[in-house]
Design an enzyme around this catalytic site. Sequence first.
Site, PDB file in Angstrom:
ATOM      1  N   ALA A  69      -3.882   3.298   4.548  1.00 18.67           N
ATOM      2  CA  ALA A  69      -4.327   2.000   5.048  1.00 18.67           C
ATOM      3  C   ALA A  69      -5.451   1.511   4.131  1.00 18.67           C
ATOM      4  CB  ALA A  69      -4.826   2.135   6.484  1.00 18.67           C
ATOM      5  N   GLY A 112      -1.841   6.586   5.733  1.00 20.38           N
ATOM      6  CA  GLY A 112      -0.760   5.661   6.066  1.00 20.38           C
ATOM      7  C   GLY A 112       0.414   5.746   5.094  1.00 20.38           C
ATOM      8  N   GLU A 115       2.381   8.598   6.269  1.00 22.08           N
ATOM      9  CA  GLU A 115       2.968   8.185   7.547  1.00 22.08           C
ATOM     10  C   GLU A 115       4.150   7.254   7.332  1.00 22.08           C
ATOM     11  OE1 GLU A 115      -0.837   6.798   9.019  1.00 22.08           O
ATOM     12  OE2 GLU A 115      -0.890   8.426  10.484  1.00 22.08           O
ATOM     13  N   GLU A 135      -7.492  11.257   6.657  1.00 19.86           N
ATOM     14  CA  GLU A 135      -8.310  10.434   7.560  1.00 19.86           C
ATOM     15  C   GLU A 135      -9.595  11.151   7.978  1.00 19.86           C
ATOM     16  OE1 GLU A 135      -5.012  10.853   7.811  1.00 19.86           O
ATOM     17  OE2 GLU A 135      -4.069   8.898   8.144  1.00 19.86           O
TER      18      GLU A 135
END
Length: 261
Positions: A69, A112, A115, A135
Amino acid sequence: NKSYEFIKAELTGANKKVALITLNRPKALNALCNGLMSELSNALDEIEANKNVAVVVITGSEKAFAAGADIKEMKDNTFAQCFAGNFLNNWNRVARMQKPVIAAVNGYALGGGCELAMMCDIIYAGDKAKFGQPEVTIGTTPGAGGSQRTPRALGKSKAMEMCLTGNMIDAQEAEKAGLVSKVIPADKLVEEAVKLGDKIASHSQLIVQMIKEQVNTAYETPLNEGLKFERRGFHASFGTKDQKEGMNAFTEKRAPKFIDE
Ligand code: CAA
């Protein structure tokens, strides 16, 4: 071949039935900003609606599939803003695709990015790929499936280790653990992923999508329920023209011509 700011989308493969989406924000290592994710969603909506497309391949650059992200974009968010906007809820467009999606991962697939790769149905990795859920190192938690899909893909111990340390695993380790199905020299990766797409595209897309639904059901249901769902799908296939064509072609010793009906 619409033009986007953060991605590229084109039809490729032997019969132009494979949609190749390239994440294209190289300076930020394909950090998944809101703009990129909304373009990706829009492109996938179009692909899902296009009868000529059978399979999607998502790739990044040789340096990064996606580094997660966009930290700069989200760093000042408050809990209330995240909650009110249900931040990341719109990311699961990839996971909701009916058509098969292949991730071709070169370089970093972090947070992300990892993911996003795990939302795809099949992951091929370039030999320099690195996967991680970092993260924890920036004071947050996975938010788009990292803590849920890693245990299913890699088992609990490896998933815990990745999520709690933020350490990356390389392509070979990812293959050994079952996260990826094949490791390929980086410069041949996209070509091989498209070939895989072509192979899948050569079958009945109706049946392919039914089978994708069956395999995904294995993650959502107890075994007995899953087996019932599968059995009914098998029965339903006998109501399709492609089943008649497939089995007749076999008995007549010729190649089938599927019509996706
Ligand atoms: N968000 C925003 N920008 C990012 C980014 C990210 N996730 N990852 C890299 N960038 C930017 C860098 O800020 C840098 O920009 P500038 O040139 O403007 O400084 C540019 O991309 C190149 O990055 P580096 O200079 O850091 O490149 P490197 O080769 O030295 O390191 C890296 C590569 C190890 C991938 C490093 O960039 C990195 O650690 N990135 C962050 C990885 C991360 O923590 N991702 C998880 C994000 S949180 C998340 O994803 C939550 C979720 O569950 C959805």
